[in-house]
Design an enzyme around this catalytic site. Structure first.
Site, PDB file in Angstrom:
ATOM      1  N   LYS A 161      13.799 -15.142  -9.614  1.00 44.45           N
ATOM      2  CA  LYS A 161      13.558 -14.142 -10.658  1.00 44.45           C
ATOM      3  C   LYS A 161      12.587 -14.686 -11.699  1.00 44.45           C
ATOM      4  CE  LYS A 161      14.695 -11.072  -9.202  1.00 44.45           C
ATOM      5  NZ  LYS A 161      15.154 -11.117  -7.890  1.00 44.45           N
ATOM      6  N   GLU A 214      18.263 -17.537  -6.263  1.00 40.49           N
ATOM      7  CA  GLU A 214      17.892 -16.200  -6.747  1.00 40.49           C
ATOM      8  C   GLU A 214      17.467 -16.246  -8.225  1.00 40.49           C
ATOM      9  OE1 GLU A 214      17.062 -13.467  -5.675  1.00 40.49           O
ATOM     10  OE2 GLU A 214      17.500 -11.958  -7.182  1.00 40.49           O
ATOM     11  N   TRP A 222      -2.941  -2.696  -1.547  1.00 37.34           N
ATOM     12  CA  TRP A 222      -2.552  -4.085  -1.825  1.00 37.34           C
ATOM     13  C   TRP A 222      -3.358  -4.915  -0.837  1.00 37.34           C
ATOM     14  CZ3 TRP A 222      -0.222  -8.318   0.563  1.00 37.34           C
ATOM     15  CH2 TRP A 222       0.359  -9.269  -0.294  1.00 37.34           C
ATOM     16  N   GLU A 238       9.055 -14.937 -10.194  1.00 35.09           N
ATOM     17  CA  GLU A 238       8.482 -13.625  -9.874  1.00 35.09           C
ATOM     18  C   GLU A 238       7.946 -12.912 -11.103  1.00 35.09           C
ATOM     19  OE1 GLU A 238      10.747 -11.094  -6.462  1.00 35.09           O
ATOM     20  OE2 GLU A 238      12.009 -11.755  -8.099  1.00 35.09           O
ATOM     21  N   LYS A 241       6.782  -4.424  -3.840  1.00 38.03           N
ATOM     22  CA  LYS A 241       8.206  -4.092  -3.711  1.00 38.03           C
ATOM     23  C   LYS A 241       8.626  -4.079  -2.246  1.00 38.03           C
ATOM     24  CE  LYS A 241      12.190  -2.652  -5.205  1.00 38.03           C
ATOM     25  NZ  LYS A 241      12.997  -3.772  -5.732  1.00 38.03           N
ATOM     26  N   HIS A 274      18.050 -36.198  -4.352  1.00 38.87           N
ATOM     27  CA  HIS A 274      17.113 -36.509  -3.263  1.00 38.87           C
ATOM     28  C   HIS A 274      15.707 -36.012  -3.584  1.00 38.87           C
ATOM     29  CE1 HIS A 274      20.485 -37.850  -0.886  1.00 38.87           C
ATOM     30  NE2 HIS A 274      21.117 -36.732  -1.188  1.00 38.87           N
ATOM     31  N   ARG A 297       5.513  -0.117  -6.067  1.00 36.40           N
ATOM     32  CA  ARG A 297       5.484  -0.900  -4.822  1.00 36.40           C
ATOM     33  C   ARG A 297       4.544  -2.093  -4.911  1.00 36.40           C
ATOM     34  NH1 ARG A 297       7.022   2.159  -0.172  1.00 36.40           N
ATOM     35  NH2 ARG A 297       5.545   0.970   1.056  1.00 36.40           N
ATOM     36  N   CYS A 302       0.826  -1.210   0.000  1.00 33.44           N
ATOM     37  CA  CYS A 302       0.000   0.000   0.000  1.00 33.44           C
ATOM     38  C   CYS A 302       0.860   1.260   0.000  1.00 33.44           C
ATOM     39  CB  CYS A 302      -0.872   0.029   1.242  1.00 33.44           C
ATOM     40  SG  CYS A 302      -1.947  -1.393   1.368  1.00 33.44           S
ATOM     41  N   ASN A 312      -1.980   2.403   5.762  1.00 29.19           N
ATOM     42  CA  ASN A 312      -1.099   1.269   5.444  1.00 29.19           C
ATOM     43  C   ASN A 312      -0.887   0.497   6.736  1.00 29.19           C
ATOM     44  OD1 ASN A 312      -0.790   2.409   2.948  1.00 29.19           O
ATOM     45  ND2 ASN A 312       1.375   2.938   3.196  1.00 29.19           N
ATOM     46  N   GLY A 313      -0.759  -0.821   6.637  1.00 28.00           N
ATOM     47  CA  GLY A 313      -0.524  -1.629   7.840  1.00 28.00           C
ATOM     48  C   GLY A 313      -1.736  -2.487   8.139  1.00 28.00           C
TER      49      GLY A 313
END
Ligand code: G6P
Length: 607
Positions: free
Chosen positions: A484, A480, A73, A487, A602, A503, A27, A2, A99-100
């Site tokens: 990527k 990573e 969000w 995402e 973000k 395994h 964001r 948010c 926000n929160g």
């Protein structure tokens, strides 16, 4: 996540606020809204992109110079107009963005409903609008203060009342609010990037503080109503930091900014004479650092993978025992935090709620808490005992790239600093420093392969699954690289320690399940080649990333990407670059919204 922007001044509020919202889009959000004081007040909310709200606002052209706006969000209640902020009280006079998370909102809501209030949304935020309404007796600041005393949870809020046509009240606890100071105007936002187009002077609110804003004026108090005097600081980012230039996406721009990101991370931080790093931000805690025996690194997402790299680099250059833990799991561990334990919080945004909670817990237990943070003045940067800034510059793409490479660079410098004060030799220190200085040009060289990697992406972008494998320093990079791809290209991808492949994941290998094998010619090269053989034997397709001059892999794999040679510790900073480019090109070829991937944010400011 948010975003909040608020404006009181002389300009048309709709323009300032919509521009602010656009600068917060990076964001991540799913709906947006705006309220402007006028008679009657203007109020609009839309699901989807800010552009939809902008169209509506342009059509309605509301006058007014005071207003608040929000990107939401979804947490409590799905993305819908009714759930979008601003929320309003029963009288239609109070508008509020938040926000929160209000954790006790169910209890509060029950109480408010019993008292006759009507709710129009499923959100936790709406309770706050009604609480302010209950508390209001002619003084908006006093009403917000009283309402917040009832709230458990986290908030950054901005509140308007039609009876106070110039005033905005903002407050924070656990969710950032920064004020922007102009000549005849005052702004507030959850993120400085929403202010940079209007002002270069800012004031950061601390937790449990609120502020009353009027054009060109602000007054900060604590929630208990004690006056606070706070310095106005220069804003270190210019409006151009938010421009894409000639790049089609911020992510690509930021991938190409990585040579400079490494240069900035190194600038002024190398002492060749003593083969050591100079980190001014750690000088004040030098003595405690000297006594440290244990290091625990806490972080989330990409920063967590940087932390995993940190474990290897600290273990190899120092005698510390090192653990890396997901910030969200930190509280469930029974870690022995002693006087000689250092906790290092890594965060690009400096606002990630779990990382913040972890560092607060570590501080409570007496550990020395350090930060490795990109955003200057962010909450994590301010709450740690000491730390180092990445100086990667503003990162807009939701998928982190240049800040990751900065984090790896600085972790290496930190390990070098600690290692050289213990038993790391001058020769080894000097060799790492020389390697670090070669990195920017080597990254530039690697970036020249972008077109070739696009061709490779054409070949693989229809895959529905991908495996990434690597050992030691390359293991975090495998994680990573896989992150990527999932995402931004929405391809299911798994990062694995290559030794673990047998395994489980090897059961999945077939011609439709390709593998990205990270196989530079380092200490674990031969073992990774064995893993490649095992995949080959099961008809799996393989792309290998190796170091220049290694032609032996061509016979074993379908495609090869090479990066320049460097010290083994530093190869991750080169290997990650083609993986970022591969994910980027796959995402573009699959028609994905690279800079605003679905459901992601973000800066994750809720736990
Ligand atoms: C979100 C972002 C990631 C980031 C993670 C941790 O998930 O989308 O890119 O790595 O948060 O964020 P931080 O700001 O603490 O590094």
């Amino acid at each position: 996540m948010c975003g909040i922007v608020a404006y009181t001044g002389k300009q048309s509020a709709r323009e300032v606020l919509i521009e602010g919202l656009k600068r917060l889009e990076y964001r991540g959000y799913d709906s947006s809204g705006i309220a402007i004081l006028n008679s009657p007040p203007y109020w609009a909310r839309k699901v989807g992109k800010v552009a939809a709200l902008e169209n509506q606002v342009w059509q309605d052209s509301p006058a007014g110079t005071v207003g608040i706006a929000h990107t939401r969000w979804a947490t409590h209640g799905k993305p819908s107009e009714a759930n979008a902020h601003p929320h309003v009280d029963c009288s239609g006079k109070i508008f509020l963005v938040h926000n929160g998370i209000i954790e006790n909102y169910m209890t509060l809501k029950k109480r408010l409903v019993a008292a006759g209030h009507t709710f129009c949304s499923e959100t936790d935020t709406e309770t706050l609008a009604h609480l302010v309404e209950c508390a209001y007796q002619g003084d908006l600041e006093a009403a917000v203060r009283k309402a917040l005393l009832d709230v458990q949870g986290t908030y950054g809020v901005a509140v308007l009342h039609t009876a106070h046509p110039q005033q905005i009240i903002v407050a924070r606890r656990g969710s950032p609010i920064v004020l922007g100071i102009g000549e005849d105007e005052t702004l507030a936002a959850s993120d400085v990037s929403a202010l940079a187009h209007q002002t270069d002077r800012v004031v950061y609110l601390e937790d449990n503080e609120m502020a009353s804003l009027e054009p060109g004026r602000f007054a900060i108090t604590t929630l208990e109503n004690r006056a606070v005097s706070r310095e106005v600081k220069p804003l270190e980012i210019g409006p151009e930091a938010m421009e894409r230039g000639n790049f089609p996406h911020f992510m690509l721009k930021e991938i190409f900014e990585q040579p400079e990101a490494v240069e900035n991370a190194l600038r002024g931080r190398i002492n060749h004479g003593e083969a050591v790093a100079k980190l001014g931000g750690l000088e004040s805690v030098q003595e405690r650092l000297q006594q440290a025996r244990h290091l625990i690194i806490v972080s989330c997402g990409t920063s967590y993978y940087a932390g995993l790299f940190g474990r290897y680099v600290f273990e190899s250059l120092t005698d510390l025992t090192v653990e890396t833990e997901l910030a969200s799991e930190f509280r469930y561990r029974k870690l022995n935090l002693r006087q000689n334990t250092v906790v290092l919080a890594i965060s690009q945004s400096g606002e990630t709620a779990d990382t913040l909670a972890a560092l607060r817990e570590a501080k409570r237990k007496g550990a020395l808490v350090l930060g490795l943070v990109n955003v200057v003045g962010s909450t994590i940067a301010r709450e740690t005992h000491a730390g180092v800034y990445s100086h990667a510059g503003i990162e807009v793409g939701v998928a982190s790239t240049k800040s990751f490479i900065s984090q790896l660079t600085i972790l290496t410098l930190m390990a070098l600093l600690v290692g050289r004060s213990r038993d790391l030799s001058y020769e080894e220190g000097a060799s790492i420093l020389r390697g670090l200085e070669r990195l920017p040009d080597q990254i530039r060289e690697t970036l020249r392969q972008s077109e070739g990697i696009r061709t490779l992406a054409q070949k693989y972008c229809q895959a529905e699954h991908f495996l990434y494998i690597g050992r030691k320093y390359q293991y975090p990079i495998a994680l990573e690289g896989a992150l990527k791809l999932k995402e931004i290209a929405y391809i299911h991808s798994e990062g694995y320690a290559a030794g673990e492949m047998k395994h489980g994941p090897i059961a999945l290998i077939d011609p439709a399940f390709p593998t990205m094998a990270l196989a530079p010619e380092d200490g674990s090269y031969e073992k990774v080649v064995s893993n490649i053989q095992e995949i080959r034997a099961r008809d799996g397709r393989i792309v290998a990333v190796t170091t220049e001059g290694n032609t032996k892999l061509h016979a074993l794999v379908d495609d090869v990407i090479t990066v320049p040679k460097n010290h083994e510790v530093l190869l991750p900073m080169l290997i990650v670059v083609p993986l970022q480019l591969f994910a980027y090109h796959c995402a573009v070829l699959r028609g994905c919204d690279v800079d605003k991937p679905r459901n992601l944010a973000k800066s994750v400011t809720v736990e």
